[in-house]
Design a protein around this motif. Structure first.
Motif, PDB file in Angstrom:
ATOM      1  N   GLU A   1       0.985  -1.085   0.149  1.00 29.39           N
ATOM      2  CA  GLU A   1      -0.032   0.028  -0.014  1.00 29.39           C
ATOM      3  C   GLU A   1       0.968   1.227   0.070  1.00 29.39           C
ATOM      4  O   GLU A   1       1.893   1.348   0.739  1.00 29.39           O
ATOM      5  N   TRP A   2       0.694   2.040  -0.888  1.00 29.30           N
ATOM      6  CA  TRP A   2       1.370   3.344  -1.115  1.00 29.30           C
ATOM      7  C   TRP A   2       0.191   4.344  -0.716  1.00 29.30           C
ATOM      8  O   TRP A   2      -0.498   4.749  -1.250  1.00 29.30           O
ATOM      9  N   THR A   3       0.987   5.354   0.303  1.00 28.41           N
ATOM     10  CA  THR A   3       0.000   6.821   0.602  1.00 28.41           C
ATOM     11  C   THR A   3       0.756   7.658   0.361  1.00 28.41           C
ATOM     12  O   THR A   3       1.568   8.444   1.413  1.00 28.41           O
ATOM     13  N   PRO A   4       0.758   8.259  -0.756  1.00 30.07           N
ATOM     14  CA  PRO A   4       1.620   9.554  -1.232  1.00 30.07           C
ATOM     15  C   PRO A   4       1.112  10.773  -0.367  1.00 30.07           C
ATOM     16  O   PRO A   4       1.826  11.816  -0.152  1.00 30.07           O
ATOM     17  N   ARG A   5      -0.233  10.931  -0.190  1.00 25.01           N
ATOM     18  CA  ARG A   5      -0.810  12.075   0.573  1.00 25.01           C
ATOM     19  C   ARG A   5      -1.636  11.361   1.704  1.00 25.01           C
ATOM     20  O   ARG A   5      -2.146  10.099   1.457  1.00 25.01           O
ATOM     21  N   ASP A   6      -2.168  12.285   2.655  1.00 24.19           N
ATOM     22  CA  ASP A   6      -3.196  11.675   3.849  1.00 24.19           C
ATOM     23  C   ASP A   6      -4.366  11.102   3.141  1.00 24.19           C
ATOM     24  O   ASP A   6      -4.978  10.561   3.708  1.00 24.19           O
ATOM     25  N   PHE A   7      -4.956  11.846   2.089  1.00 21.50           N
ATOM     26  CA  PHE A   7      -6.527  11.676   1.335  1.00 21.50           C
ATOM     27  C   PHE A   7      -6.369  10.414   0.711  1.00 21.50           C
ATOM     28  O   PHE A   7      -7.342  10.302   0.059  1.00 21.50           O
ATOM     29  N   ILE A   8      -5.045   9.836  -0.119  1.00 17.91           N
ATOM     30  CA  ILE A   8      -5.194   8.836  -1.200  1.00 17.91           C
ATOM     31  C   ILE A   8      -4.224   7.836  -0.796  1.00 17.91           C
ATOM     32  O   ILE A   8      -3.188   8.095  -0.341  1.00 17.91           O
ATOM     33  N   SER A   9      -4.643   6.534  -1.094  1.00 17.36           N
ATOM     34  CA  SER A   9      -3.778   5.534  -1.044  1.00 17.36           C
ATOM     35  C   SER A   9      -4.235   4.522  -2.267  1.00 17.36           C
ATOM     36  O   SER A   9      -5.219   4.258  -2.778  1.00 17.36           O
ATOM     37  N   LEU A  10      -3.255   3.738  -2.558  1.00 15.15           N
ATOM     38  CA  LEU A  10      -3.051   2.769  -3.914  1.00 15.15           C
ATOM     39  C   LEU A  10      -2.472   1.450  -3.331  1.00 15.15           C
ATOM     40  O   LEU A  10      -1.703   1.315  -2.525  1.00 15.15           O
ATOM     41  N   GLY A  11      -3.020   0.471  -3.741  1.00 12.57           N
ATOM     42  CA  GLY A  11      -2.868  -0.782  -3.088  1.00 12.57           C
ATOM     43  C   GLY A  11      -2.789  -1.897  -4.224  1.00 12.57           C
ATOM     44  O   GLY A  11      -3.846  -1.884  -4.996  1.00 12.57           O
ATOM     45  N   LEU A  12      -1.882  -2.845  -4.130  1.00 11.03           N
ATOM     46  CA  LEU A  12      -1.973  -4.056  -4.881  1.00 11.03           C
ATOM     47  C   LEU A  12      -1.700  -5.294  -4.006  1.00 11.03           C
ATOM     48  O   LEU A  12      -1.147  -5.191  -2.895  1.00 11.03           O
ATOM     49  N   ALA A  13      -2.676  -6.526  -4.196  1.00 12.65           N
ATOM     50  CA  ALA A  13      -2.627  -7.783  -3.343  1.00 12.65           C
ATOM     51  C   ALA A  13      -2.810  -8.789  -4.157  1.00 12.65           C
ATOM     52  O   ALA A  13      -3.244  -9.034  -5.391  1.00 12.65           O
ATOM     53  N   TYR A  14      -2.136 -10.119  -3.877  1.00 17.48           N
ATOM     54  CA  TYR A  14      -2.368 -11.294  -4.030  1.00 17.48           C
ATOM     55  C   TYR A  14      -2.444 -12.227  -3.019  1.00 17.48           C
ATOM     56  O   TYR A  14      -2.016 -12.083  -2.134  1.00 17.48           O
ATOM     57  N   ARG A  15      -3.394 -13.395  -3.563  1.00 21.16           N
ATOM     58  CA  ARG A  15      -3.575 -14.378  -2.727  1.00 21.16           C
ATOM     59  C   ARG A  15      -3.610 -15.627  -3.282  1.00 21.16           C
ATOM     60  O   ARG A  15      -4.228 -15.784  -4.529  1.00 21.16           O
ATOM     61  N   TRP A  16      -2.955 -16.717  -2.547  1.00 27.70           N
ATOM     62  CA  TRP A  16      -3.137 -18.103  -3.072  1.00 27.70           C
ATOM     63  C   TRP A  16      -3.752 -18.912  -2.097  1.00 27.70           C
ATOM     64  O   TRP A  16      -3.491 -19.007  -1.067  1.00 27.70           O
ATOM     65  N   ASN A  17      -4.810 -19.626  -2.622  1.00 28.96           N
ATOM     66  CA  ASN A  17      -5.429 -20.641  -1.567  1.00 28.96           C
ATOM     67  C   ASN A  17      -5.595 -21.836  -2.068  1.00 28.96           C
ATOM     68  O   ASN A  17      -5.353 -22.410  -3.336  1.00 28.96           O
TER      69      ASN A  17
END
Length: 375
Positions: A335-351
């Motif tokens: 998760e990247w939060t360049p400013r207090d009001f915005i965040s960008l995230g990438l995720a992966y899950r293996w089941n």
């Protein structure tokens, strides 16, 4: 007060958690799904509130979701969640908590072969009263009620209701460590299944428990609980259960920006959308979090659990008697939060699930991207 807007795009390569040779598990009465793979978009709007008034604290977290499936659009639904909490205190001795939780979402598609929409509404509400004495001791008592409803007619035999009462005594040290003894009682029933069968399908459960929390330092905390669970079903043909249940956990922060959560458990469990399909779960998990900068957070989790299904309370004979599963997953995210009001995230899950019931085994990969705005 904080408003939150988010949009999450997910790719799932096995939406219905089907095993290899998947043609063999299709129910001819239901027909196959449109597509095993799918892309899901979840647009959400939420509100987070915290109000402090003297010794009273009120918190509310409410979210509405619009969920759209690209290939299986018959599963589209509107869902959401709400979590409301009031911590109160009167004078120096009396305190307590009132809470309510609600969730509305598509049923977990790994628990049964059903290729249609089944939106599950789960609600829990209750409270706790605490009385402090001799500065370190307190007596507590609480009660809660839970209710789970399925929208799909064929799944409504899993509708579930329960009431729980608990009471006990707790000792807390100046450093924040604690030791408590409590007794918990639960009455549960499956109203739709009982109406269909014309016979009781509920149970009564008791769990005397010892639980503790030991604060070794600001960066290291241990938790543990040990109890003896006794569950008796109204239906004599159902499988009663009695035995020890326990959990142990550890939070460790070796460095300021690096932390680990570890847990091991042995307990009787069921998935919220399949309450009658209960099992003894024994497993471990580890979840590290690393914040290399104030803007970037890396997180991961590994979980492994052996599930020994004790039986199925709603069918005679039990269709899964003797079933044993091994369930594990790995997930990772950034998760990247360049400013207090915005965040960008990438995720992966293996089941991955291995089972001695061939049609219960499956493998799955899921990846997602999310943007969130807070103001």
């Amino acid at each position: 007060m904080k408003f939150i807007l988010s949009d999450r795009y997910t790719y799932d390569d096995n939406l219905f958690r089907l095993p290899d040779g998947r043609e063999a598990v299709f129910d001819p009465l239901l027909g196959p799904p449109r597509s095993v793979e799918d892309q899901i978009n979840r647009a959400s709007a939420g509100l987070r509130v915290r109000l402090d008034a003297s010794r009273q604290v009120f918190h509310a977290d409410v979210r509405i979701d619009d969920v759209r499936y690209r290939n299986n659009d018959d599963l589209d639904y509107t869902g959401g969640s709400a979590d409301v909490l009031w911590d109160w205190q009167v004078a120096s001795d009396w305190s307590g908590r009132l809470f309510a939780k609600y969730d509305r979402s598509q049923a977990n598609l790994e628990n049964y072969r059903f290729f249609e929409q089944d939106v599950v509404e789960a609600a829990t509400y209750g409270g706790e009263l605490r009385y402090g004495m001799l500065s370190r001791w307190r007596i507590f008592a609480g009660a809660a009620a839970a209710d789970t409803d399925h929208s799909a007619r064929l799944r409504q035999t899993e509708n579930f209701e329960s009431t729980t009462g608990r009471g006990g005594v707790e000792y807390t040290t100046p450093a924040g460590s604690s030791l408590a003894a409590e007794y918990l009682m639960t009455n549960a029933e499956f109203p739709e299944a009982e109406a269909l069968a014309g016979a009781p399908r509920g149970y009564e459960e008791t769990i005397p428990t010892l639980r503790g929390r030991y604060v070794l330092s600001v960066k290291t905390t241990f938790t543990a609980s040990l109890g003896y669970l006794d569950r008796d079903y109204d239906n004599p043909a159902s499988t009663d259960y009695s035995g020890e249940v326990w959990t142990v956990g550890m939070y460790w922060e070796p460095r300021t920006k690096l932390s680990f959560e570890l847990e091991a458990w042995h307990k009787l469990r069921a998935y919220v959308d399949a309450e009658s399909d209960y099992f003894v779960g024994e497993g471990v998990s580890i979840a590290p979090v690393w914040k290399p900068t104030t803007m970037i957070e890396l997180s991961a989790k590994f979980s492994y659990e052996k599930q020994d299904y004790v039986g199925n309370t709603l069918f005679l004979p039990p269709i899964d008697t003797g079933r044993e599963d091994t369930v594990q997953y790995v997930q990772a995210g950034i998760e990247w939060t360049p400013r207090d009001f915005i965040s960008l995230g990438l995720a992966y899950r293996w089941n991955d699930r291995d089972s001695n019931r061939e049609f219960r085994s499956y493998g799955q990969n899921q990846s997602s991207a999310q943007i969130r705005l807070m103001f």
